[in-house]
Design a protein around this motif. Structure first.
Motif, mmCIF file in Angstrom:
data_model
loop_
_atom_site.group_PDB
_atom_site.id
_atom_site.type_symbol
_atom_site.label_atom_id
_atom_site.label_comp_id
_atom_site.label_asym_id
_atom_site.label_seq_id
_atom_site.Cartn_x
_atom_site.Cartn_y
_atom_site.Cartn_z
ATOM 1 N N PRO A 136 0.830 -1.217 0.000
ATOM 2 C CA PRO A 136 0.000 0.000 0.000
ATOM 3 C C PRO A 136 0.859 1.260 0.000
ATOM 4 O O PRO A 136 1.999 1.259 0.457
ATOM 5 C CB PRO A 136 -0.822 -0.129 1.279
ATOM 6 C CG PRO A 136 -0.050 -1.037 2.159
ATOM 7 C CD PRO A 136 0.640 -2.005 1.233
ATOM 8 N N PRO A 137 0.313 2.372 -0.504
ATOM 9 C CA PRO A 137 1.108 3.620 -0.575
ATOM 10 C C PRO A 137 1.299 4.225 0.811
ATOM 11 O O PRO A 137 0.544 3.969 1.744
ATOM 12 C CB PRO A 137 0.251 4.529 -1.459
ATOM 13 C CG PRO A 137 -1.149 4.047 -1.248
ATOM 14 C CD PRO A 137 -1.041 2.554 -1.058
ATOM 15 N N LEU A 138 2.318 5.054 0.915
ATOM 16 C CA LEU A 138 2.565 5.808 2.163
ATOM 17 C C LEU A 138 1.502 6.884 2.338
ATOM 18 O O LEU A 138 1.018 7.476 1.359
ATOM 19 C CB LEU A 138 3.942 6.459 2.131
ATOM 20 C CG LEU A 138 5.157 5.566 2.351
ATOM 21 C CD1 LEU A 138 6.430 6.387 2.154
ATOM 22 C CD2 LEU A 138 5.141 4.939 3.726
ATOM 23 N N LEU A 139 1.171 7.160 3.599
ATOM 24 C CA LEU A 139 0.301 8.290 3.892
ATOM 25 C C LEU A 139 1.057 9.594 3.647
ATOM 26 O O LEU A 139 2.286 9.655 3.832
ATOM 27 C CB LEU A 139 -0.164 8.246 5.352
ATOM 28 C CG LEU A 139 -1.156 7.144 5.756
ATOM 29 C CD1 LEU A 139 -1.388 7.191 7.263
ATOM 30 C CD2 LEU A 139 -2.477 7.306 5.018
ATOM 31 N N TYR A 140 0.346 10.599 3.234
ATOM 32 C CA TYR A 140 0.971 11.918 3.111
ATOM 33 C C TYR A 140 0.256 12.876 4.062
ATOM 34 O O TYR A 140 -0.901 12.691 4.423
ATOM 35 C CB TYR A 140 0.924 12.438 1.668
ATOM 36 C CG TYR A 140 -0.466 12.542 1.080
ATOM 37 C CD1 TYR A 140 -1.220 13.692 1.257
ATOM 38 C CD2 TYR A 140 -1.001 11.484 0.331
ATOM 39 C CE1 TYR A 140 -2.491 13.791 0.706
ATOM 40 C CE2 TYR A 140 -2.255 11.585 -0.220
ATOM 41 C CZ TYR A 140 -3.003 12.735 -0.024
ATOM 42 O OH TYR A 140 -4.257 12.843 -0.550
ATOM 43 N N ALA A 141 0.965 13.906 4.478
ATOM 44 C CA ALA A 141 0.484 14.787 5.546
ATOM 45 C C ALA A 141 -0.114 16.061 4.983
ATOM 46 O O ALA A 141 0.397 16.616 4.001
ATOM 47 C CB ALA A 141 1.627 15.138 6.489
ATOM 48 N N GLY A 142 -1.174 16.517 5.629
ATOM 49 C CA GLY A 142 -1.736 17.816 5.280
ATOM 50 C C GLY A 142 -1.005 18.953 5.953
ATOM 51 O O GLY A 142 -1.032 20.095 5.486
ATOM 52 N N LEU A 143 -0.316 18.640 7.078
ATOM 53 C CA LEU A 143 0.449 19.648 7.823
ATOM 54 C C LEU A 143 1.831 19.117 8.133
ATOM 55 O O LEU A 143 2.019 17.908 8.359
ATOM 56 C CB LEU A 143 -0.245 19.989 9.145
ATOM 57 C CG LEU A 143 -1.568 20.753 9.122
ATOM 58 C CD1 LEU A 143 -2.076 20.923 10.550
ATOM 59 C CD2 LEU A 143 -1.417 22.103 8.452
ATOM 60 N N ILE A 144 2.781 20.023 8.148
ATOM 61 C CA ILE A 144 4.123 19.736 8.668
ATOM 62 C C ILE A 144 4.304 20.586 9.921
ATOM 63 O O ILE A 144 4.046 21.793 9.904
ATOM 64 C CB ILE A 144 5.214 20.063 7.637
ATOM 65 C CG1 ILE A 144 5.053 19.208 6.397
ATOM 66 C CG2 ILE A 144 6.589 19.845 8.246
ATOM 67 C CD1 ILE A 144 6.052 19.528 5.306
ATOM 68 N N LEU A 145 4.731 19.956 11.005
ATOM 69 C CA LEU A 145 5.010 20.682 12.248
ATOM 70 C C LEU A 145 6.511 20.919 12.344
ATOM 71 O O LEU A 145 7.305 19.972 12.283
ATOM 72 C CB LEU A 145 4.506 19.899 13.460
ATOM 73 C CG LEU A 145 2.996 19.668 13.524
ATOM 74 C CD1 LEU A 145 2.618 19.022 14.843
ATOM 75 C CD2 LEU A 145 2.227 20.973 13.338
ATOM 76 N N GLU A 146 6.865 22.189 12.480
ATOM 77 C CA GLU A 146 8.265 22.597 12.554
ATOM 78 C C GLU A 146 8.502 23.342 13.859
ATOM 79 O O GLU A 146 7.576 23.645 14.606
ATOM 80 C CB GLU A 146 8.615 23.498 11.361
ATOM 81 C CG GLU A 146 8.441 22.864 10.002
ATOM 82 C CD GLU A 146 9.579 21.929 9.646
ATOM 83 O OE1 GLU A 146 10.522 21.802 10.464
ATOM 84 O OE2 GLU A 146 9.534 21.332 8.565
ATOM 85 N N GLY A 147 9.762 23.675 14.092
ATOM 86 C CA GLY A 147 10.121 24.427 15.298
ATOM 87 C C GLY A 147 11.222 23.727 16.057
ATOM 88 O O GLY A 147 11.973 22.913 15.499
ATOM 89 N N GLY A 148 11.314 24.016 17.330
ATOM 90 C CA GLY A 148 12.341 23.389 18.151
ATOM 91 C C GLY A 148 12.508 24.087 19.474
ATOM 92 O O GLY A 148 11.768 25.005 19.836
ATOM 93 N N SER A 187 1.149 24.430 6.108
ATOM 94 C CA SER A 187 0.300 23.722 5.161
ATOM 95 C C SER A 187 1.142 23.143 4.034
ATOM 96 O O SER A 187 1.963 23.847 3.431
ATOM 97 C CB SER A 187 -0.756 24.676 4.584
ATOM 98 O OG SER A 187 -1.469 24.066 3.531
ATOM 99 N N THR A 188 0.933 21.844 3.748
ATOM 100 C CA THR A 188 1.691 21.212 2.653
ATOM 101 C C THR A 188 1.136 21.558 1.286
ATOM 102 O O THR A 188 1.797 21.343 0.267
ATOM 103 C CB THR A 188 1.685 19.683 2.824
ATOM 104 O OG1 THR A 188 0.329 19.214 2.874
ATOM 105 C CG2 THR A 188 2.397 19.289 4.109
ATOM 106 N N SER A 189 -0.088 22.087 1.226
ATOM 107 C CA SER A 189 -0.684 22.415 -0.081
ATOM 108 C C SER A 189 -0.084 23.671 -0.678
ATOM 109 O O SER A 189 0.131 23.757 -1.891
ATOM 110 C CB SER A 189 -2.200 22.569 0.060
ATOM 111 O OG SER A 189 -2.514 23.645 0.942
ATOM 112 N N ASN A 190 0.209 24.681 0.151
ATOM 113 C CA ASN A 190 0.752 25.928 -0.401
ATOM 114 C C ASN A 190 1.926 26.490 0.396
ATOM 115 O O ASN A 190 2.434 27.558 0.074
ATOM 116 C CB ASN A 190 -0.349 26.991 -0.497
ATOM 117 C CG ASN A 190 -1.021 27.240 0.846
ATOM 118 O OD1 ASN A 190 -0.528 26.818 1.883
ATOM 119 N ND2 ASN A 190 -2.160 27.925 0.812
ATOM 120 N N GLY A 191 2.357 25.795 1.470
ATOM 121 C CA GLY A 191 3.500 26.253 2.256
ATOM 122 C C GLY A 191 3.204 27.363 3.236
ATOM 123 O O GLY A 191 4.125 27.905 3.862
#
Length: 471
Positions: A136-148, A187-191
């Protein structure tokens, strides 16, 4: 016997003051246990069910401070904070139930394993079962969480207290560090960066010790010491900060309608209301948990009452009453200029008693003008007026005595307009005649000790009122 009693008292004090640590000392190995909750863990676990969990990817949430652990005389090669921020964040996202974390930190390992599975199926399983379904294909994310973790500040508050008497003593020390994390949703759709949250957490360290050092007999020295140090684990502090950041990110997303609770708008509104109240309270606090209350008025009146104590040429010195009404205008953030009038009693018992009034011009400096509780200092010139006729002494109503005054006080703000004040004031007369006796090398003076209520007044012109109403 006395030495035994002192040792017993010292031991009792230590056991009672730090009994939690003394009665939890471990002298054997402990089994592994489930990790502790932080203060914010329950916030995540108590959240209602999400209407639709959001797939999120976390590539890296690491230590961005680059700091090494500090020791006396330098530092070690151990880092000051944990390097496992990504793992802690993924666990927090999973605990919340509002997100579906997707593996991205070690994506190369995942890709390698999937290639092994694919090759194995092609070479072996396909020959045995031609209808074997593909991977099966990998899931893709609607959001990326960044920071630190962006900062780790050491020794933002340090202090201590100690006492020693005849070889018996003890001390207490404390220190506060602070850790800060930033978390943002992309957002992964438009950054677009949808939300950024910022959370800080203090880390407390405490030390208690006591010692006894005495010669109990000739050439017999008794020495004893004990102590304990308690440090809040840095990993728990990082966990607490990250979990609070995840909680706040969820709340901010509900406000902007990016996601919501399964129960609907009523639950969303309740969550947002509670969150905004807590946020408003915390945003009103500054560093060191100082609570800020902004002044909304430039003009204030203060009604005070208290005690007057004369220090002149007569005895005994007895307290008399004091009442004061002041009005002051704010000139700048810390500075005010005020005019006050007071009525007070100078009281030397049967030797002398009189009712006086005074008019004072004071400049006042608030050392912590935005804090809800803080000190102030004031000073300026003034004039004392006799309010009683003294025909037997050939003196009359209206005699004046120039003076200078200064003092210190404390202010506690109940609200932006209403405050409680307490003060001590030293009034230095420029002559020695206020008690009608001129003797000695110094002039008379008196003290005022009082407390009062300070209220802010708002004076707005008709034009401003009409402008606000039109807006």
């Amino acid at each position: 016997m006395r030495v035994f009693l002192r040792l017993s008292l010292m031991a009792s004090f230590l056991l009672l003051s730090s009994c939690g640590a003394y009665f939890n000392q471990k002298f054997d190995q402990s089994p592994a246990r489930v990790g502790e909750y932080s203060k914010s863990t329950t916030k995540l676990l108590d959240l209602p069910e999400a209407s639709a969990p959001v797939e999120v990817a976390v590539y890296n949430f690491s230590d961005q401070t680059g700091q090494f652990k500090a020791i006396e005389g330098g530092s070690t090669f151990s880092t000051a904070v944990t390097q496992g921020g990504t793992t802690i964040l993924i666990k927090a996202l999973e605990d919340s139930g509002w997100f579906r974390p997707i593996e991205r930190e070690n994506l190369s390992n995942l890709s390698t394993e999937r290639n092994i599975i694919r090759n194995t199926k092609q070479e072996y399983i396909k020959n045995l079962n031609p209808n074997e379904p593909p991977l099966p294909p990998l899931l893709y994310a609607g959001l990326i969480l960044e920071g630190g973790i962006v900062s780790y500040d050491t020794n933002i508050v340090t202090g201590g207290l100690g006492v020693r008497y005849f070889g018996v003593g003890g001390s207490a020390k404390y220190r506060q560090d602070r850790i800060t994390v930033y978390l943002r949703a992309v957002s992964t759709s438009n950054g677009e960066i949808l939300k950024t949250v910022y959370v800080s957490k203090t880390i407390l360290s405490q030390a208690l010790d006591a010692s006894f050092f005495r010669f109990v007999k000739f050439q017999r020295l008794l020495e004893a010491e004990t102590g304990i140090t308690q440090n809040e684990p840095v990993q728990i502090a990082v966990k607490d900060a990250i979990e609070r950041a995840v909680h706040d990110l969820i709340m901010e997303g509900i406000i902007d309608k990016y996601w919501g609770a399964k129960e609907g708008n009523e639950v969303n509104e309740q969550l947002v209301t509670n969150y905004l109240k807590e946020k408003e309270l915390e945003q009103g606090q500054g560093l060191y948990n100082r609570l800020y209350v902004e002044n909304t008025s430039k003009t204030h009146i203060t009604l005070s009452g208290g005690v007057n104590l004369i220090d002149g040429d007569l005895t005994p010195q007895k307290p008399g009453f004091m009442n004061k009404l002041s009005i002051e205008q704010q000139l700048a953030g810390k500075f005010t200029l005020g005019l006050s009038g007071s009525v007070f009693q100078l009281n030397n018992g049967d030797s002398y008693s009189n009712i006086m009034g005074s008019v004072d011009l004071n400049a006042r400096i608030f050392l912590l003008p935005k804090d809800d509780f803080g000190p102030y200092i004031f000073g300026g010139p003034g004039m004392v007026v006799d309010l009683i006729d003294h025909p037997d002494d050939g003196l009359g109503f209206g005699m004046t005595f120039p003076k200078l005054q200064y003092g210190v006080g404390l202010q506690y703000k109940f609200s932006p307009k209403l405050s409680f004040t307490a003060f001590a004031e030293h009034n230095i007369l420029l002559n020695d005649n206020i008690d009608f006796i001129d003797q000695g090398r110094r002039n008379d003076f008196y003290y005022n000790f009082g407390f009062g209520l300070r209220y802010g007044l708002n004076f707005k012109s008709k034009k401003k009122k009409l402008k606000q109403e039109n807006n």
